[in-house]
Motif scaffolding. Structure first.
Motif, PDB file in Angstrom:
ATOM      1  N   ASN A 159      -4.008  -2.230   3.326  1.00 13.82           N
ATOM      2  CA  ASN A 159      -3.859  -3.641   3.692  1.00 13.82           C
ATOM      3  C   ASN A 159      -2.598  -3.862   4.518  1.00 13.82           C
ATOM      4  N   ALA A 160      -1.516  -3.181   4.124  1.00  7.99           N
ATOM      5  CA  ALA A 160      -0.250  -3.349   4.862  1.00  7.99           C
ATOM      6  C   ALA A 160      -0.443  -2.912   6.317  1.00  7.99           C
ATOM      7  N   VAL A 161      -1.258  -1.872   6.520  1.00  7.38           N
ATOM      8  CA  VAL A 161      -1.534  -1.420   7.896  1.00  7.38           C
ATOM      9  C   VAL A 161      -2.446  -2.426   8.593  1.00  7.38           C
ATOM     10  N   LYS A 162      -3.506  -2.858   7.870  1.00  4.52           N
ATOM     11  CA  LYS A 162      -4.511  -3.740   8.482  1.00  4.52           C
ATOM     12  C   LYS A 162      -3.919  -5.080   8.890  1.00  4.52           C
ATOM     13  N   TYR A 163      -3.042  -5.633   8.041  1.00  2.00           N
ATOM     14  CA  TYR A 163      -2.577  -7.003   8.275  1.00  2.00           C
ATOM     15  C   TYR A 163      -1.162  -7.021   8.844  1.00  2.00           C
ATOM     16  N   SER A 186       5.919  -3.261   0.422  1.00  2.09           N
ATOM     17  CA  SER A 186       6.249  -4.400   1.284  1.00  2.09           C
ATOM     18  C   SER A 186       5.963  -4.071   2.742  1.00  2.09           C
ATOM     19  N   ASP A 187       5.597  -5.122   3.462  1.00  2.00           N
ATOM     20  CA  ASP A 187       5.354  -4.960   4.900  1.00  2.00           C
ATOM     21  C   ASP A 187       5.936  -6.152   5.622  1.00  2.00           C
ATOM     22  N   ASN A 188       6.145  -6.011   6.926  1.00  2.00           N
ATOM     23  CA  ASN A 188       6.599  -7.188   7.679  1.00  2.00           C
ATOM     24  C   ASN A 188       5.499  -7.666   8.624  1.00  2.00           C
ATOM     25  N   LYS A 199      -5.547 -17.006  -4.294  1.00  2.00           N
ATOM     26  CA  LYS A 199      -6.967 -16.634  -4.245  1.00  2.00           C
ATOM     27  C   LYS A 199      -7.233 -15.194  -3.840  1.00  2.00           C
ATOM     28  N   ILE A 200      -6.223 -14.507  -3.310  1.00  2.00           N
ATOM     29  CA  ILE A 200      -6.504 -13.190  -2.716  1.00  2.00           C
ATOM     30  C   ILE A 200      -7.009 -12.146  -3.713  1.00  2.00           C
ATOM     31  N   PHE A 201      -6.789 -12.377  -5.010  1.00  2.00           N
ATOM     32  CA  PHE A 201      -7.296 -11.400  -5.987  1.00  2.00           C
ATOM     33  C   PHE A 201      -8.744 -11.715  -6.409  1.00  2.00           C
ATOM     34  N   TYR A 205     -12.640 -12.888  -1.431  1.00  2.00           N
ATOM     35  CA  TYR A 205     -11.760 -13.831  -0.749  1.00  2.00           C
ATOM     36  C   TYR A 205     -11.024 -13.142   0.397  1.00  2.00           C
ATOM     37  N   ARG A 206     -11.136 -13.718   1.580  1.00  2.36           N
ATOM     38  CA  ARG A 206     -10.406 -13.215   2.741  1.00  2.36           C
ATOM     39  C   ARG A 206      -9.765 -14.390   3.432  1.00  2.36           C
ATOM     40  N   VAL A 207      -8.543 -14.198   3.883  1.00  7.66           N
ATOM     41  CA  VAL A 207      -7.823 -15.316   4.491  1.00  7.66           C
ATOM     42  C   VAL A 207      -8.489 -15.697   5.805  1.00  7.66           C
ATOM     43  N   ASP A 208      -8.805 -14.699   6.611  1.00  3.12           N
ATOM     44  CA  ASP A 208      -9.406 -14.973   7.909  1.00  3.12           C
ATOM     45  C   ASP A 208     -10.661 -14.108   8.019  1.00  3.12           C
ATOM     46  N   ARG A 211     -11.459 -12.214  11.389  1.00  2.00           N
ATOM     47  CA  ARG A 211     -10.552 -11.112  11.690  1.00  2.00           C
ATOM     48  C   ARG A 211     -10.744  -9.954  10.703  1.00  2.00           C
ATOM     49  N   THR A 212     -10.947 -10.302   9.412  1.00  2.00           N
ATOM     50  CA  THR A 212     -11.075  -9.243   8.412  1.00  2.00           C
ATOM     51  C   THR A 212     -12.327  -8.423   8.639  1.00  2.00           C
ATOM     52  N   ARG A 213     -13.416  -9.104   9.056  1.00  2.00           N
ATOM     53  CA  ARG A 213     -14.644  -8.356   9.270  1.00  2.00           C
ATOM     54  C   ARG A 213     -14.429  -7.330  10.386  1.00  2.00           C
ATOM     55  N   PHE A 218     -14.007  -6.519   3.105  1.00  7.17           N
ATOM     56  CA  PHE A 218     -14.972  -7.411   2.452  1.00  7.17           C
ATOM     57  C   PHE A 218     -14.294  -8.366   1.480  1.00  7.17           C
ATOM     58  N   GLY A 219     -12.998  -8.223   1.320  1.00 12.24           N
ATOM     59  CA  GLY A 219     -12.316  -9.084   0.355  1.00 12.24           C
ATOM     60  C   GLY A 219     -12.489  -8.570  -1.064  1.00 12.24           C
ATOM     61  N   LEU A 220     -12.706  -7.255  -1.211  1.00 10.20           N
ATOM     62  CA  LEU A 220     -12.889  -6.698  -2.559  1.00 10.20           C
ATOM     63  C   LEU A 220     -11.718  -5.814  -2.994  1.00 10.20           C
ATOM     64  N   GLY A 221     -10.899  -5.396  -2.019  1.00 14.02           N
ATOM     65  CA  GLY A 221      -9.818  -4.442  -2.312  1.00 14.02           C
ATOM     66  C   GLY A 221      -8.859  -4.942  -3.387  1.00 14.02           C
ATOM     67  N   LEU A 222      -8.328  -6.134  -3.193  1.00 13.48           N
ATOM     68  CA  LEU A 222      -7.341  -6.631  -4.156  1.00 13.48           C
ATOM     69  C   LEU A 222      -7.983  -6.978  -5.498  1.00 13.48           C
ATOM     70  N   ALA A 223      -9.271  -7.374  -5.465  1.00 15.50           N
ATOM     71  CA  ALA A 223      -9.973  -7.632  -6.736  1.00 15.50           C
ATOM     72  C   ALA A 223     -10.064  -6.332  -7.531  1.00 15.50           C
ATOM     73  N   LEU A 224     -10.374  -5.229  -6.814  1.00 16.20           N
ATOM     74  CA  LEU A 224     -10.431  -3.908  -7.461  1.00 16.20           C
ATOM     75  C   LEU A 224      -9.051  -3.505  -7.987  1.00 16.20           C
ATOM     76  N   LYS A 247       4.752  -8.832   0.010  1.00 13.73           N
ATOM     77  CA  LYS A 247       5.252  -7.864  -0.967  1.00 13.73           C
ATOM     78  C   LYS A 247       4.328  -7.901  -2.186  1.00 13.73           C
ATOM     79  N   PHE A 248       3.878  -6.758  -2.661  1.00 12.21           N
ATOM     80  CA  PHE A 248       3.108  -6.701  -3.906  1.00 12.21           C
ATOM     81  C   PHE A 248       3.950  -5.968  -4.945  1.00 12.21           C
ATOM     82  N   ILE A 249       3.996  -6.529  -6.137  1.00 13.26           N
ATOM     83  CA  ILE A 249       4.807  -5.909  -7.183  1.00 13.26           C
ATOM     84  C   ILE A 249       3.905  -5.569  -8.369  1.00 13.26           C
TER      85      ILE A 249
HETATM   86  P1  ADP Z   1     -10.000  -7.073   2.550  1.00 10.72           P
HETATM   87  O1  ADP Z   1     -11.104  -6.129   2.397  1.00 10.72           O
HETATM   88  O2  ADP Z   1     -10.375  -8.324   3.260  1.00 10.72           O
HETATM   89  O3  ADP Z   1      -8.754  -6.461   3.066  1.00 10.72           O
HETATM   90  P2  ADP Z   1      -8.553  -7.547   0.065  1.00 10.72           P
HETATM   91  O4  ADP Z   1      -9.094  -8.030  -1.230  1.00 10.72           O
HETATM   92  O5  ADP Z   1      -7.892  -6.227   0.079  1.00 10.72           O
HETATM   93  O6  ADP Z   1      -9.767  -7.584   1.056  1.00 10.72           O
HETATM   94  O7  ADP Z   1      -7.557  -8.632   0.606  1.00 10.72           O
HETATM   95  C1  ADP Z   1      -7.918 -10.012   0.572  1.00 10.72           C
HETATM   96  C2  ADP Z   1      -7.243 -10.770   1.711  1.00 10.72           C
HETATM   97  O8  ADP Z   1      -5.840 -10.841   1.462  1.00 10.72           O
HETATM   98  C3  ADP Z   1      -7.389 -10.085   3.064  1.00 10.72           C
HETATM   99  O9  ADP Z   1      -8.563 -10.480   3.716  1.00 10.72           O
HETATM  100  C4  ADP Z   1      -6.143 -10.553   3.800  1.00 10.72           C
HETATM  101  O10 ADP Z   1      -6.394 -11.787   4.412  1.00 10.72           O
HETATM  102  C5  ADP Z   1      -5.127 -10.788   2.680  1.00 10.72           C
HETATM  103  N1  ADP Z   1      -4.155  -9.666   2.594  1.00 10.72           N
HETATM  104  C6  ADP Z   1      -4.202  -8.609   1.758  1.00 10.72           C
HETATM  105  N2  ADP Z   1      -3.127  -7.813   1.899  1.00 10.72           N
HETATM  106  C7  ADP Z   1      -2.370  -8.378   2.861  1.00 10.72           C
HETATM  107  C8  ADP Z   1      -1.108  -8.049   3.479  1.00 10.72           C
HETATM  108  N3  ADP Z   1      -0.419  -6.961   3.128  1.00 10.72           N
HETATM  109  N4  ADP Z   1      -0.628  -8.904   4.427  1.00 10.72           N
HETATM  110  C9  ADP Z   1      -1.307 -10.022   4.785  1.00 10.72           C
HETATM  111  N5  ADP Z   1      -2.493 -10.384   4.250  1.00 10.72           N
HETATM  112  C10 ADP Z   1      -3.029  -9.579   3.302  1.00 10.72           C
END
Ligand code: ADP
Length: 254
Positions: A159-163, A186-188, A199-201, A205-208, A211-213, A218-224, A247-249
């Motif tokens: 995710n840190a790389v993707k976003y 942590s990422d910048n 909501k991200i967990f 749920y995906r913020v955008d 863009r995420t597609r 799929f918005g499942l990574g953080l739920a997992l 930052k994720f802790i």
């Molecule tokens: P996805 O498959 O969309 O990456 P995740 O459950 O891993 O699904 O993340 C949910 C949403 O949280 C992402 O769609 C993204 O918008 C946001 N997100 C997750 N990690 C980061 C991050 N390091 N920086 C910014 N946004 C993030």
């Protein structure tokens, strides 16, 4: 008087029973709503790549004399959609399997466990034009599930790389305070608004979404990740990184 008392009593008990039944049904209705959303989301996510695939295959049929080379772009895009579907279904299966209770197998690990994982991330980061640094700072051994914790770290690292944009910095820190192992990634990158942080967990749920597609999520990574950390008896939180990013802790009792 007797009739009025009886009617008022009946009315009061009717109102009370309606109110109470709604109140006691609330968690059941909420769970039902959640389940319904989950099925709707999963079906929708599967339908999108299927529709793209169907359109592309129909296009191929319309050009019976075309060669594979002529249609290589079409074929490789179709394959990308099939890969997407595979990834989604395996994520869904993982989530479903683990809903019944995730099996956590603890083993003793030392700093090397983390250092090996981070060596890989360094290479991956370099390939994606990101800078990766890590500090692992604890003595002796800690007990954790090697495979599950690696999965969580990989979700957070990906995710840190993707976003984030090219040239961004990603850092992971592992330290022990008392009986707890604290892992901070942590990422910048793009950062997450306070409203989205809540909501991200959630599953899907995906913020955008658009863009995420594109980025293959799929918005499942953080739920997992949260499901795993919960099963390990720990907790995972998200914060803003200063001056920018996320930052994720993770706090794990080891
Ligand atoms: P996805 O498959 O969309 O990456 P995740 O459950 O891993 O699904 O993340 C949910 C949403 O949280 C992402 O769609 C993204 O918008 C946001 N997100 C997750 N990690 C980061 C991050 N390091 N920086 C910014 N946004 C993030």
């Amino acid at each position: 008087i007797i009739l009025t008392t009886m009617v008022s009593f009946w009315l009061i008990s009717l109102v009370a029973s309606i109110y109470l039944s709604r109140w006691s049904l609330k968690p059941v209705l909420a769970a039902y709503e959640k389940e319904k959303n989950f099925v709707e989301n999963a079906s929708h996510e599967l339908r999108t790549p299927l529709t793209i695939l169907q359109n592309r295959l129909e296009l191929l049929f319309q050009k019976p004399t075309a060669t594979i080379i002529d249609e290589s772009e079409n074929i490789s895009q179709s394959l990308a959609e099939v890969r997407n579907m595979r990834m989604l279904t395996s994520n869904l299966l993982n989530l479903a399997k683990r809903d019944g209770g995730l099996k956590v197998e603890l083993t003793k690990v030392n700093q090397t466990y983390f250092e090996k994982i981070f060596e890989n991330y360094k290479l991956l980061a370099e390939n994606s034009n990101r800078a990766f640094t890590s500090t692992v700072n604890f003595k002796d051994q800690v007990r954790l599930d090697e495979s599950l914790i690696k999965q969580v770290l990989t979700i957070l690292f990906d995710n840190a790389v993707k976003y984030s944009d090219d040239g961004s910095q990603i850092a992971i820190q592992v330290e022990k305070t008392g009986q707890n192992l604290i892992i901070t990634t942590s990422d910048n990158g793009f950062g997450i608004s306070d409203a989205d942080k809540k909501k991200i967990f959630d599953r899907f749920y995906r913020v955008d979404k658009a863009r995420t597609r594109q980025k293959g999520g799929f918005g499942l990574g953080l739920a997992l990740a949260k499901q795993i950390i919960d099963a390990c008896g720990g907790r995972i939180d998200v914060q803003d990184n200063q001056p920018q990013g996320t930052k994720f802790i993770i706090k794990l009792r080891v």
